[in-house]
Design a protein around this motif. Structure first.
Motif, PDB file in Angstrom:
ATOM      1  N   MET A   1       1.039  -1.221  -0.222  1.00 37.25           N
ATOM      2  CA  MET A   1       0.089   0.053  -0.016  1.00 37.25           C
ATOM      3  C   MET A   1       1.069   1.366   0.013  1.00 37.25           C
ATOM      4  O   MET A   1       0.574   2.558  -0.840  1.00 37.25           O
ATOM      5  N   GLU A  31      -0.928  -0.268   8.083  1.00 35.78           N
ATOM      6  CA  GLU A  31      -0.640  -1.392   8.537  1.00 35.78           C
ATOM      7  C   GLU A  31      -1.563  -2.747   9.224  1.00 35.78           C
ATOM      8  O   GLU A  31      -1.346  -3.554   8.628  1.00 35.78           O
ATOM      9  N   GLU A  34      -2.681  -3.952   5.478  1.00 36.05           N
ATOM     10  CA  GLU A  34      -1.505  -4.668   5.056  1.00 36.05           C
ATOM     11  C   GLU A  34      -1.528  -6.027   5.846  1.00 36.05           C
ATOM     12  O   GLU A  34      -1.163  -7.093   5.381  1.00 36.05           O
ATOM     13  N   GLU A  53      -6.366  -0.763  -4.136  1.00 37.49           N
ATOM     14  CA  GLU A  53      -6.069  -1.902  -4.570  1.00 37.49           C
ATOM     15  C   GLU A  53      -6.556  -2.683  -5.874  1.00 37.49           C
ATOM     16  O   GLU A  53      -5.837  -3.183  -6.552  1.00 37.49           O
TER      17      GLU A  53
END
Length: 151
Positions: A1, A31, A34, A53
């Motif tokens: 990301m 975080e 991910e 994404e």
């Protein structure tokens, strides 16, 4: 990301300002995203990450347009939070909630939605048995293709 955001041309401080959150909160959300801990991310930000994404080659201008049109303080964030709360009240698994949010927040499924709606409509209808069987075979083939490497 983070790499994608850098490729787009965003500094995290700048993006946090556009999203109306602090830089540390943005770091935390990235975080969590991910690591797959989606429940810790504000719903509209989760949808935004899903949009990024789903559009890997997107440019900065398009991202800013998305932020303005989908997150511009017009109540949509609250609507998304209400949607998540409703899905959780219905007991939907988190994986399904995440998928629904990604569909709502992006256009990556738009071409398939009419097909999926038609599939849903014909399944279990005796008067459309041949069509339902055809759809069923197509869906089974699709599942086989995408399930490789997925547990």
């Amino acid at each position: 990301m983070r790499g994608q955001l850098k490729d787009i041309g965003f500094r995290l401080t700048e993006l946090a300002d556009y999203l109306g959150i602090s830089r540390p909160t943005l770091y935390k959300y990235i975080e969590c995203y991910e690591s797959g801990d989606y429940g810790q991310i504000r719903p509209d930000i989760l949808v935004f990450f899903g949009f990024l994404e789903a559009n890997p080659g997107i440019d900065k201008r398009s991202v800013l347009q998305y932020i303005v049109s989908h997150m511009g303080g017009d109540g949509k964030s609250e609507d998304m939070a209400e949607l998540v709360e409703a899905m959780e009240r219905f007991g939907l698994p988190r994986e399904k909630v995440d998928f629904i949010l990604s569909v709502v927040g992006g256009s990556w499924m738009d071409d398939l939605i009419p097909y999926l709606n038609r599939y849903r409509a014909v399944m279990g209808r005796p008067d459309l048995e041949d069509e339902a069987e055809e759809f069923s075979h197509a869906v089974e083939e699709f599942k086989k293709r995408i399930s490789r490497g997925v547990e």
